[in-house]
Enzyme design. Structure first.
Site, short mmCIF file in Angstrom:
data_model
loop_
_atom_site.label_atom_id
_atom_site.label_comp_id
_atom_site.label_asym_id
_atom_site.label_seq_id
_atom_site.Cartn_x
_atom_site.Cartn_y
_atom_site.Cartn_z
N GLY A 110 0.84 -1.20 0.00
CA GLY A 110 0.00 0.00 0.00
C GLY A 110 0.86 1.24 0.00
O GLY A 110 2.09 1.17 0.19
N GLY A 115 -0.91 2.63 6.46
CA GLY A 115 -1.09 1.87 7.69
C GLY A 115 -0.44 0.49 7.68
O GLY A 115 -0.73 -0.34 8.55
N LYS A 116 0.46 0.25 6.76
CA LYS A 116 1.11 -1.07 6.63
C LYS A 116 1.82 -1.46 7.93
O LYS A 116 1.62 -2.54 8.47
CB LYS A 116 2.15 -1.08 5.49
CG LYS A 116 1.60 -0.73 4.12
CD LYS A 116 2.67 -0.81 3.04
CE LYS A 116 3.80 0.20 3.17
NZ LYS A 116 3.40 1.60 3.04
N ARG A 143 15.69 -1.20 4.72
CA ARG A 143 16.54 -0.23 4.01
C ARG A 143 17.61 0.38 4.95
O ARG A 143 18.48 1.11 4.50
CB ARG A 143 15.68 0.88 3.39
CG ARG A 143 14.98 0.45 2.10
CD ARG A 143 14.03 1.51 1.61
NE ARG A 143 13.40 1.18 0.33
CZ ARG A 143 13.96 1.39 -0.87
NH1 ARG A 143 15.15 1.94 -0.94
NH2 ARG A 143 13.32 1.06 -1.96
N SER A 184 5.90 -1.81 -2.17
CA SER A 184 5.90 -2.77 -3.29
C SER A 184 4.91 -2.33 -4.37
O SER A 184 3.88 -2.98 -4.56
CB SER A 184 5.63 -4.19 -2.81
OG SER A 184 4.64 -4.26 -1.82
N1 LIG Z 1 10.46 8.25 -3.17
C1 LIG Z 1 9.86 7.55 -2.21
N2 LIG Z 1 8.74 6.86 -2.48
C2 LIG Z 1 8.14 6.14 -1.52
N3 LIG Z 1 8.58 6.05 -0.24
C3 LIG Z 1 9.70 6.72 0.07
C4 LIG Z 1 10.38 7.50 -0.89
N4 LIG Z 1 11.46 8.06 -0.28
C5 LIG Z 1 11.46 7.66 0.99
N5 LIG Z 1 10.40 6.84 1.21
C6 LIG Z 1 10.19 6.16 2.50
O1 LIG Z 1 10.52 4.81 2.26
C7 LIG Z 1 9.50 3.93 2.69
C8 LIG Z 1 9.15 2.93 1.61
O2 LIG Z 1 10.13 1.97 1.45
P1 LIG Z 1 9.80 0.63 0.72
O3 LIG Z 1 11.03 -0.19 0.75
O4 LIG Z 1 8.58 0.04 1.33
O5 LIG Z 1 9.46 1.11 -0.77
S1 LIG Z 1 9.36 0.23 -2.08
O6 LIG Z 1 8.59 -0.98 -1.75
O7 LIG Z 1 10.69 -0.10 -2.54
O8 LIG Z 1 8.65 1.08 -3.07
C9 LIG Z 1 8.29 4.78 2.96
O9 LIG Z 1 7.83 4.29 4.20
P2 LIG Z 1 6.28 3.97 4.50
O10 LIG Z 1 5.67 5.30 4.73
O11 LIG Z 1 6.35 3.13 5.72
O12 LIG Z 1 5.69 3.23 3.34
C10 LIG Z 1 8.78 6.21 3.01
O13 LIG Z 1 8.85 6.64 4.33
N1 LIG Z 2 -6.25 2.35 10.83
C1 LIG Z 2 -5.74 3.56 11.06
N2 LIG Z 2 -6.55 4.59 11.36
C2 LIG Z 2 -6.05 5.81 11.57
N3 LIG Z 2 -4.74 6.11 11.51
C3 LIG Z 2 -3.89 5.13 11.20
C4 LIG Z 2 -4.34 3.79 10.96
N4 LIG Z 2 -3.28 3.04 10.67
C5 LIG Z 2 -2.21 3.83 10.74
N5 LIG Z 2 -2.56 5.08 11.05
C6 LIG Z 2 -1.67 6.23 11.19
O1 LIG Z 2 -1.24 6.55 9.88
C7 LIG Z 2 0.14 6.88 9.88
C8 LIG Z 2 0.88 5.94 8.94
O2 LIG Z 2 0.80 4.65 9.45
P1 LIG Z 2 1.92 3.59 9.14
O3 LIG Z 2 1.51 2.33 9.78
O4 LIG Z 2 3.25 4.14 9.49
O5 LIG Z 2 1.76 3.47 7.55
P2 LIG Z 2 2.79 2.93 6.46
O6 LIG Z 2 3.64 1.90 7.11
O7 LIG Z 2 1.93 2.37 5.38
O8 LIG Z 2 3.55 4.12 6.01
C9 LIG Z 2 0.60 6.78 11.32
O9 LIG Z 2 0.58 8.06 11.89
C10 LIG Z 2 -0.42 5.89 11.97
O10 LIG Z 2 -0.59 6.18 13.33
#
Ligand SMILES: Nc1ncnc2c1ncn2[C@@H]1O[C@H](COP(=O)(O)OS(=O)(=O)O)[C@@H](OP(=O)(O)O)[C@H]1O
Ligand SMILES: Nc1ncnc2c1ncn2[C@@H]1O[C@H](COP(=O)(O)OP(=O)(O)O)[C@@H](O)[C@H]1O
Length: 280
Positions: A110, A115-116, A143, A184
């Site tokens: 996602g 919220g992953k 990473r 992903s």
């Molecule tokens: N350009 C760009 N695009 C998307 N995300 C970015 C980028 N730069 C840094 N980040 C941070 O890296 C987290 C995603 O890493 P991933 O390894 O899950 O990404 S991927 O699957 O290779 O696309 C992602 O964390 P999550 O918010 O937990 O998804 C971001 O915080």
């Molecule tokens: N089900 C939910 N309802 C409301 N807020 C959420 C929920 N799941 C996650 N959050 C909030 O959303 C933000 C991103 O969550 P996170 O789990 O870090 O997402 P991701 O790993 O996809 O980046 C955090 O501030 C988290 O507290």
């Protein structure tokens, strides 16, 4: 000839030891294995394997339980030449029996902020409370180490997913419930990870949360930076996210008013329970 309860030193004969006597059933009559013979043996934990001896009486191969892996010949795998799969009699089924669970991969995909990590964490906690072992491979965390050499350009994301897919496969083989949570973004890479595992063992969970909600959350301020043009190639802004159409589980949140990560994780636990992953 069926040997039941071959002695626990069985792993010691794989590789080099010559033909000999193997006591079984706790010291009953020894059995004389003959060169060239093929024997059905029962190794630890009731696993049946085929033991084949070559003409000199050396162990030529073990079979069963490793479909698709060539045990007797050297192979070329990618850039690795002359490699041979080494078999150990303690197998996935044995580890699963110890753990009383079935190894699998929960793949949570996602947008950033969907919220992953929160669901992964809640799920891991719920499993722990039930006495089930899981391990989280979070994109952000991986990473920091294994994938620190990778950026966010397309080919590096592909390699990121491939590596995590391979590591997840190892965790599943160890008997763990592996929870991989990465953006992903590309369908093809997720499909490739699915193909690494036995049918059913790759459980895709789609965090179906629209960009507007994720951007509204923006806990790390990354969307703001991306909108300001300070991050290039940010998923959902100027880099694609391909939603899955065939995920086993879809966790939806169309508005800002979502169910809690715990409630979402509960759905995953129910799925695991229904499919028999929480028992051996
Ligand atoms: N350009 C760009 N695009 C998307 N995300 C970015 C980028 N730069 C840094 N980040 C941070 O890296 C987290 C995603 O890493 P991933 O390894 O899950 O990404 S991927 O699957 O290779 O696309 C992602 O964390 P999550 O918010 O937990 O998804 C971001 O915080
Ligand atoms: N089900 C939910 N309802 C409301 N807020 C959420 C929920 N799941 C996650 N959050 C909030 O959303 C933000 C991103 O969550 P996170 O789990 O870090 O997402 P991701 O790993 O996809 O980046 C955090 O501030 C988290 O507290």
């Amino acid at each position: 000839m069926n040997l039941i309860g071959v002695n626990p030193a069985l792993p010691g004969i794989s590789g080099s030891k010559k033909l000999g006597f193997f006591s079984f059933n706790g010291g009953n009559q020894p059995i004389n294995l003959k060169p060239g013979g093929v024997y059905q043996i029962k190794v630890a934990m009731e696993e049946k394997q085929t033991l084949k001896l070559d003409v000199q009486g050396k162990v030529d191969r073990f079979a069963n339980g490793h479909a698709g892996k060539n045990h007797s010949h050297l192979s070329t795998i990618g850039n690795s030449t002359n490699v041979k799969w080494h078999v150990c009699p303690v197998e996935k089924t044995d580890r699963q029996k110890l753990l009383q669970q079935r190894g699998c991969v929960i793949w949570i995909t996602g947008l950033s902020g969907s919220g992953k990590s929160s669901v992964a964490c809640a799920l891991s906690q719920m499993l722990y409370q039930r006495g089930k072992l899981s391990y989280i491979l979070d994109g952000d965390n991986v990473r920091h180490g294994l994938n620190r050499d990778l950026s966010f350009k397309a080919e590096d994301r592909v390699e990121n997913i491939r590596r995590v897919g391979e590591v997840s496969k190892l965790f599943a083989d160890s008997g763990f419930i592996c929870i991989a949570c990465l953006i992903s973004p590309y369908k093809r890479d997720r499909a490739a990870c699915r193909a690494m595992l036995p049918t059913g063992d790759f459980i895709e969970v789609f965090m179906d949360v629209p960009l507007s909600v994720c951007e509204g959350r923006d806990p790390k301020g990354l969307y703001k930076l991306a909108r300001a043009g300070k991050i290039n190639g940010f998923t959902g802004i100027d880099d694609p996210y391909e939603s899955p159409l065939d995920a086993e589980i879809v966790l939806q949140c169309n508005t800002g008013d979502c169910s809690t990560p715990r409630d979402m994780a509960e759905k995953v636990v129910s799925y695991l329970e229904e499919k028999g992953y929480l028992q051996a």
